[in-house]
Design a protein around this motif. Structure first.
Motif, PDB file in Angstrom:
ATOM      1  N   TYR A  36       0.946  -1.139   0.121  1.00  0.00           N
ATOM      2  CA  TYR A  36       0.101  -0.239   0.420  1.00  0.00           C
ATOM      3  C   TYR A  36       0.861   1.377   0.217  1.00  0.00           C
ATOM      4  N   ALA A  37       2.034   1.045   0.876  1.00  0.00           N
ATOM      5  CA  ALA A  37       2.541   2.273   0.644  1.00  0.00           C
ATOM      6  C   ALA A  37       2.914   2.946  -0.163  1.00  0.00           C
ATOM      7  N   SER A 125      -6.004  -8.031   9.886  1.00  0.00           N
ATOM      8  CA  SER A 125      -6.208  -6.329  10.355  1.00  0.00           C
ATOM      9  C   SER A 125      -6.285  -5.530   9.691  1.00  0.00           C
ATOM     10  N   TYR A 126      -4.984  -6.134   8.726  1.00  0.00           N
ATOM     11  CA  TYR A 126      -4.179  -4.724   8.154  1.00  0.00           C
ATOM     12  C   TYR A 126      -5.160  -4.327   7.365  1.00  0.00           C
ATOM     13  N   SER A 127      -5.106  -5.323   6.432  1.00  0.00           N
ATOM     14  CA  SER A 127      -6.044  -5.758   4.843  1.00  0.00           C
ATOM     15  C   SER A 127      -7.449  -4.616   5.630  1.00  0.00           C
ATOM     16  N   ALA A 128      -8.008  -5.092   6.732  1.00  0.00           N
ATOM     17  CA  ALA A 128      -9.038  -3.984   7.392  1.00  0.00           C
ATOM     18  C   ALA A 128      -9.490  -2.776   7.485  1.00  0.00           C
ATOM     19  N   SER A 129      -8.402  -2.225   7.550  1.00  0.00           N
ATOM     20  CA  SER A 129      -7.509  -1.016   7.734  1.00  0.00           C
ATOM     21  C   SER A 129      -7.552   0.024   6.644  1.00  0.00           C
ATOM     22  N   LEU A 130      -7.127  -0.638   5.893  1.00  0.00           N
ATOM     23  CA  LEU A 130      -6.822  -0.477   4.602  1.00  0.00           C
ATOM     24  C   LEU A 130      -8.737   0.229   3.510  1.00  0.00           C
ATOM     25  N   ASP A 131      -9.712  -0.716   3.915  1.00  0.00           N
ATOM     26  CA  ASP A 131     -10.738  -1.007   3.705  1.00  0.00           C
ATOM     27  C   ASP A 131     -11.734  -0.001   4.529  1.00  0.00           C
ATOM     28  N   GLY A 132     -11.677   0.510   5.349  1.00  0.00           N
ATOM     29  CA  GLY A 132     -11.921   1.477   6.464  1.00  0.00           C
ATOM     30  C   GLY A 132     -11.556   2.866   6.185  1.00  0.00           C
TER      31      GLY A 132
END
Length: 132
Positions: A36-37, A125-132
């Motif tokens: 992502y970065a 959790s990290y992937s979910a944080s990107l969607d939120g």
């Protein structure tokens, strides 16, 4: 550029950094930036990495990455002492875009406090944080 991925064996920091603990030595971690970065940065053209022996502090900048879009700090997901720097990136900073979890690793750190890993996210959790 690499395809989007967030390997399950890594731990993730909210500032889009990853840590690979061990596997040979649980007292060391390899650090880098996430898919992502690197995608948000665009083509990486230069980076400034710390010297071996430099201390990192969790949640504080330890390196700087320059892309065609911006210059960004790289935040340490864990505290420790730099024991190795990926010297190959000086010649080929684009490896960060091509292989952020392999050839694009930034530094290896001898951990100061192994319990800090408990505050990092797993891949889901990290992937979910990107969607939120």
């Amino acid at each position: 550029m690499a395809e989007p991925s967030y390997p399950a064996e890594l731990l993730y920091h909210p500032e889009h950094d990853w840590a690979r603990i061990g596997p040979d030595d649980p007292a060391t971690a390899t650090l880098g930036i996430t898919w992502y970065a690197q995608d948000a940065l665009g083509e990486v053209v230069f980076l400034e990495l710390p010297a071996v022996g430099t201390a990192t502090t969790k949640d504080a900048p330890y390196a700087e990455i320059e892309s065609v879009k911006a210059v960004s700090d790289v935040v340490a997901p864990l505290s420790g002492e730099i024991v190795e720097v990926n010297e190959a990136l000086a010649e080929n900073p684009g490896a960060i875009n091509e292989d952020p979890y392999g050839a694009g690793w930034l530094v290896k750190v001898r951990l100061a406090d192994a319990s800090e890993r408990d505050a990092l996210m797993d891949a889901g959790s990290y992937s979910a944080s990107l969607d939120g």
